[in-house]
Design an enzyme around this catalytic site. Structure first.
Site, short mmCIF file in Angstrom:
data_model
loop_
_atom_site.label_atom_id
_atom_site.label_comp_id
_atom_site.label_asym_id
_atom_site.label_seq_id
_atom_site.Cartn_x
_atom_site.Cartn_y
_atom_site.Cartn_z
N LYS A 1 0.85 -1.20 0.00
CA LYS A 1 0.00 0.00 0.00
C LYS A 1 0.87 1.24 0.00
O LYS A 1 1.73 1.40 0.86
CB LYS A 1 -0.90 -0.02 1.24
CG LYS A 1 -1.87 -1.20 1.26
CD LYS A 1 -2.66 -1.28 2.54
CE LYS A 1 -1.78 -1.56 3.72
NZ LYS A 1 -2.53 -1.81 4.96
N THR B 1 -7.59 9.34 9.42
CA THR B 1 -7.20 8.14 8.66
C THR B 1 -6.80 6.99 9.58
O THR B 1 -6.33 5.96 9.10
CB THR B 1 -6.01 8.46 7.74
OG1 THR B 1 -4.97 9.02 8.55
CG2 THR B 1 -6.39 9.43 6.66
N GLY C 1 -6.77 3.76 11.32
CA GLY C 1 -7.52 2.50 11.12
C GLY C 1 -7.79 2.17 9.67
O GLY C 1 -8.47 1.17 9.39
N THR C 2 -7.24 2.95 8.73
CA THR C 2 -7.53 2.64 7.32
C THR C 2 -6.93 1.29 6.90
O THR C 2 -7.54 0.55 6.14
CB THR C 2 -6.99 3.73 6.35
OG1 THR C 2 -5.74 4.17 6.82
CG2 THR C 2 -7.93 4.88 6.24
N GLY C 3 -5.73 0.98 7.42
CA GLY C 3 -5.07 -0.29 7.07
C GLY C 3 -5.90 -1.47 7.51
O GLY C 3 -6.19 -2.39 6.72
N CYS C 4 -6.29 -1.46 8.80
CA CYS C 4 -7.10 -2.57 9.34
C CYS C 4 -8.39 -2.69 8.54
O CYS C 4 -8.84 -3.79 8.20
CB CYS C 4 -7.49 -2.31 10.80
SG CYS C 4 -6.13 -1.89 11.87
#
Ligand SMILES: Cc1ncc(COP(=O)(O)OP(=O)(O)O)c(N)n1
Ligand SMILES: Cc1ncsc1CCOP(=O)(O)O
Ligand SMILES: [Mg+2]
Length: 529
Positions: A208, A241, A243-246
């Site tokens: 990412k 932003t 928590g966007t990865g989880c």
């Protein structure tokens, strides 16, 4: 208590007991619906922006059931991570056993795996209870820079977990850590990192590029062992932003659980995150520099000024004005002018019934009318068009027997919105009640020119429907100053008022006619009392 409970059941001593259903239990399940299910194995975030809490919200929002195995409890907010309490390996194993042996998730998604023991326990459980897909989000450092899984875990990660993964989703820092600290600054670097990580064993690698400098788009690179794919989404300017990865990983998991192929799962998940970030770009939760976003796209509407202030009150049906585009055209008025005048005259509820309007014009008019109605505390409903009601967040809709069924409308609009249903018979009224309507519109009571081919049921028909209805009723059809009293004189308790079109909108002065009709209704109801 919880501790005792889990030992009383001792699921892990004989997990097969959970899986073999008796013939009766199996029969009971025959007509039931199995829902897509993701198990997330991750850490809890007390601020609820990331971790387990983000996974639950992302899956809920994508229509997928989510169970949870908690690997660590973190004290965390929008400023950073203040503390971490790692769950004992044995208890992670017990949670895994409880869920995997009984609930059979389709997909497992991992987040924070803070100890070697936990990674090993997870790999062991997945061998014992194989699942449809494994998504590994290699959470190592929080976005605030706090370490969530130290370098000691990396080797076990590489040796044991990654070779089992269907997809691994590192950000630039995590990809770099997995590869021993290489620097990643360009899309070309991301491609070669994806290839190197693929050599470790996962089937797909999504690197990412959200942190890539100098890029207007957020670019992610997928390598599936053969081809590279680039996914671009616009970079949303927002501090929200966390928590966007989880959430991206659990949304991919959710799509895979529904049966999507990998590429479409990633596309849909990215689109979802982009919309949620864009929707949340201005919300304020916490004082730190990185806030959570709104997975369910609901929080912004809670601004009191924009909200209907109170629940549906049947007395709102007292004088219910229903607009008509042809009449407005005839008298050279805009919809908003008509609505303003009706409110000035004292209407208690409004319905926009714009059969001829183009959808775009209708939506714009509805938004403008809604602002006027909210200001005056008058509920505004939309006739027939659920899409328009949803788009402008109207207070409800009115549907007839040939429109969308009220039960479906209720599902679409949610529990709070007002739903009215046209009924001519006791059976219609009974069904409207079962479907979750709030009121029924009953008519045509008298002959009308406003609605073509409309059956007139008369005062007797109105009374029969009222007596059979468990819902409040508003009478409609050919009602005006000259006959409104005869309707109210029926004096059935659940007959709450009259709905009128031409008696207000096919007149020179809407506000004057409204005042007159209001007076007639008030006089007949006081004389009844
Ligand atoms: C308050 C109220 N009652 C009845 C109707 C008629 O609705 P419907 O039967 O769907 O017919 P159309 O209005 O769509 O022509 C109503 N609009 N409002
Ligand atoms: C929409 C509708 N549904 C039953 S009668 C009717 C028309 C009511 O219009 P008017 O009040 O002008 O008779
Ligand atoms: Mg209709």
């Amino acid at each position: 208590m919880g501790f005792h409970c889990s030992h009383v059941f001792s699921a892990h001593h004989n997990p097969k007991n959970f899986l073999s259903l008796s013939p009766v239990a199996a029969m009971q399940r025959e007509d039931k619906v199995r829902v897509p299910h993701v198990l997330t194995v991750a850490g809890s975030d007390s601020g609820a922006g990331a971790g387990i809490q983000a996974d639950l919200k992302a899956c809920a929002s994508r229509g997928v059931y989510c169970s949870t195995v908690i690997t660590a409890v973190t004290a965390q907010n929008t400023a950073g991570v203040q503390g971490v309490n790692i769950v004992a390996d044995e208890f992670v194993a017990e949670q895994l056993n409880s869920v995997l042996s009984d609930m059979r998730p389709d997909v497992v998604k991992t987040g924070m795996l803070p100890s070697i023991g936990i990674v090993k326990v997870l790999c062991q459980s997945l061998k014992e209870f194989p699942v449809g897909a494994l998504i590994v989000d290699p959470v190592m450092v929080s976005t605030s820079g706090d370490v969530l899984a130290g370098p000691s875990v990396l080797d076990t990660f590489r040796q044991d977990l990654l070779p089992m993964a269907d997809i691994v989703t590192p950000n630039l820092k995590e990809a770099s850590a997995l590869l021993g600290g290489v620097s990643l600054e360009t899309v070309a670097d991301m491609r070669s990192a994806a290839k190197s990580i693929h050599d470790i064993g996962p089937r797909n690698v999504l690197v990412k590029g959200g942190d890539l400098p100098d890029s207007l788009d957020a670019i992610d690179v997928l390598f599936d062992g053969k081809d590279f794919f680039e996914f671009r989404s616009s970079r949303i300017k927002t501090p929200n932003t966390h928590g966007t990865g989880c959430s991206l990983a659990s949304s991919i998991a959710a799509e895979l659980a529904k049966g999507s192929p990998m590429i479409s799962a990633i596309k849909v998940a990215k689109r979802y995150i982009e919309s949620a970030l864009s929707y949340s770009k201005d919300i304020i939760i916490g004082n730190g520099c990185q806030g959570p976003f709104d997975h369910l796209l609901k929080l912004k509407n809670n601004e009191p000024r924009l909200h209907r202030q109170r629940p549906f009150d049947p007395t709102d049906l007292f004088l219910y004005a229903v607009t008509d585009s042809r009449m407005n055209l005839k008298w050279g008025r805009s919809i908003t002018d008509g609505v303003k005048a009706a409110i000035e005259g004292g209407v208690t509820m409004i319905q926009l019934r714009e059969k001829e309007a183009d959808t775009r014009d209708f939506l714009e008019a509805a938004k403008a009318c809604l602002e006027i109605c909210r200001f005056h505390g008058v509920p505004l409903l939309i006739n027939d068009r659920i899409d328009v009601a949803l788009a402008c967040d109207a207070d409800g809709v009115h549907v007839g027997q040939c429109d969308m069924p009220a039960s479906v409308v209720r599902t679409l609009l949610g529990p709070e919105k007002i739903i009215g249903v046209s009924c001519k018979t006791p059976e219609h009224a009974q069904q409207a009640y079962l479907d979750g309507a709030d009121y029924i519109g009953c008519g045509g009571v008298f002959p009308t020119n406003t609605k073509e081919n409309n059956l007139t049921i008369g005062l007797d028909g109105l009374k029969t429907v009222c007596l059979a209805s468990k819902l409040p009723v508003v009478a409609i059809g050919g009602i005006g100053i000259s006959n409104a009293h005869s309707v109210m004189d029926l004096s059935v308790p659940n007959l709450k008022g009259v709905a009128v079109v031409s008696a207000l909108f096919d007149r020179e002065s809407i506000s004057t006619e409204t005042q007159k009709l209001h007076r007639v209704l008030t006089e007949s109801t006081t004389s009844i009392r």
